[in-house]
Scaffold this motif. Structure first.
Motif, short mmCIF file in Angstrom:
data_model
loop_
_atom_site.label_atom_id
_atom_site.label_comp_id
_atom_site.label_asym_id
_atom_site.label_seq_id
_atom_site.Cartn_x
_atom_site.Cartn_y
_atom_site.Cartn_z
N GLU A 16 18.66 24.49 26.01
CA GLU A 16 19.61 24.18 24.93
C GLU A 16 20.83 23.44 25.47
N ALA A 17 21.31 23.86 26.64
CA ALA A 17 22.48 23.21 27.24
C ALA A 17 22.16 21.81 27.75
N GLU A 18 20.95 21.61 28.27
CA GLU A 18 20.59 20.34 28.89
C GLU A 18 19.98 19.32 27.92
N ASP A 19 19.30 19.80 26.87
CA ASP A 19 18.59 18.88 25.98
C ASP A 19 18.44 19.50 24.59
N LYS A 20 19.47 19.34 23.77
CA LYS A 20 19.49 19.98 22.44
C LYS A 20 18.35 19.51 21.53
N GLU A 21 17.94 18.26 21.66
CA GLU A 21 16.86 17.74 20.81
C GLU A 21 15.53 18.41 21.14
N THR A 22 15.23 18.54 22.42
CA THR A 22 14.00 19.23 22.83
C THR A 22 14.05 20.69 22.43
N PHE A 23 15.19 21.32 22.62
CA PHE A 23 15.37 22.72 22.22
C PHE A 23 15.08 22.86 20.72
N THR A 25 13.28 20.96 18.76
CA THR A 25 11.86 20.74 18.50
C THR A 25 11.06 22.02 18.73
N LEU A 26 11.35 22.73 19.80
CA LEU A 26 10.59 23.94 20.14
C LEU A 26 10.97 25.13 19.28
N THR A 27 12.06 25.03 18.52
CA THR A 27 12.41 26.08 17.56
C THR A 27 11.92 25.74 16.16
N GLU A 28 11.42 24.52 15.98
CA GLU A 28 11.01 24.07 14.64
C GLU A 28 9.51 23.85 14.49
N LEU A 29 8.87 23.30 15.52
CA LEU A 29 7.45 22.95 15.43
C LEU A 29 6.61 23.99 16.16
N ARG A 52 2.51 29.91 16.79
CA ARG A 52 3.82 30.48 17.10
C ARG A 52 4.80 29.37 17.46
N LEU A 53 6.06 29.63 17.15
CA LEU A 53 7.11 28.76 17.67
C LEU A 53 7.24 29.04 19.16
N VAL A 54 7.45 28.02 19.95
CA VAL A 54 7.63 28.22 21.39
C VAL A 54 8.89 29.03 21.62
N THR A 64 14.83 35.08 20.66
CA THR A 64 14.38 36.41 21.07
C THR A 64 13.00 36.39 21.72
N GLN A 65 12.34 35.24 21.66
CA GLN A 65 10.97 35.19 22.16
C GLN A 65 10.66 33.79 22.67
N VAL A 66 9.99 33.75 23.81
CA VAL A 66 9.50 32.49 24.37
C VAL A 66 7.99 32.61 24.52
#
Length: 168
Positions: A16-23, A25-29, A52-54, A64-66
């Protein structure tokens, strides 16, 4: 034999700190995971499938989950529309997960037990499966998180007179 462990929530915060766009994407797709395994009871195979969301969030928006499993991720249904965006985000997450500064190697001996919160801690075998010539055999068992938290609340109330509090 050993395991490789990674604090997934730490990696998510780093992403999230380094790449908000990638972050984002992984919370949406969502990612689709599937595997076929032999049934332990009866004949035949068991088909397991999950979407599942990544990076999963709770109701307050906290991660809360990866969920990251390269071995069982499949072709994604949304590939024609969002496939490249998702795959680039997946690759960025993979690159972050394999950085030496986030990896922890844990040696295990015969009979060792290791308890992990698999919603937070990601684990895997080292390349080649472990030490040279060594065989790695892991037996997994899963606990229901809600049942464990419920037992904790009951014990705290019974032993210490504590009232129920929201677990954070």
């Amino acid at each position: 034999a050993g395991l490789i462990l990674v604090d997934g929530l730490h990696v998510a915060k780093t992403l999230e700190a380094e790449d908000k766009e990638t972050f984002a994407t992984l919370t949406e797709l969502p990612a689709t995971f599937a595997r076929t395994s032999e049934a332990t009871v009866g004949a035949g195979q068991v088909e397991e499938w999950a979407e599942r969301l990544v990076l999963g969030r709770d109701l307050r928006g906290h991660i809360t989950q990866v969920v990251f499993d390269d071995q069982h991720r499949t072709v994604w249904d949304g590939a024609p529309l969002h496939g490249l965006r998702f795959l680039e985000a997946w690759r960025a997450m993979a690159n972050l997960l394999y950085r030496p500064d986030v990896l922890v190697s844990q040696k295990l001996q015969q009979g060792d037990m290791l308890f992990l919160d698999t919603r937070r801690v990601l684990w895997g075998k080292p390349p080649g499966g472990g030490e040279a010539g060594g065989e790695v055999l892991l037996e997994g068992s899963f606990l229901d998180r809600d049942a464990v938290l419920s037992a904790d609340r009951v014990l705290r109330r019974t032993l210490y007179g504590q009232t129920d509090k929201v677990v954070k």
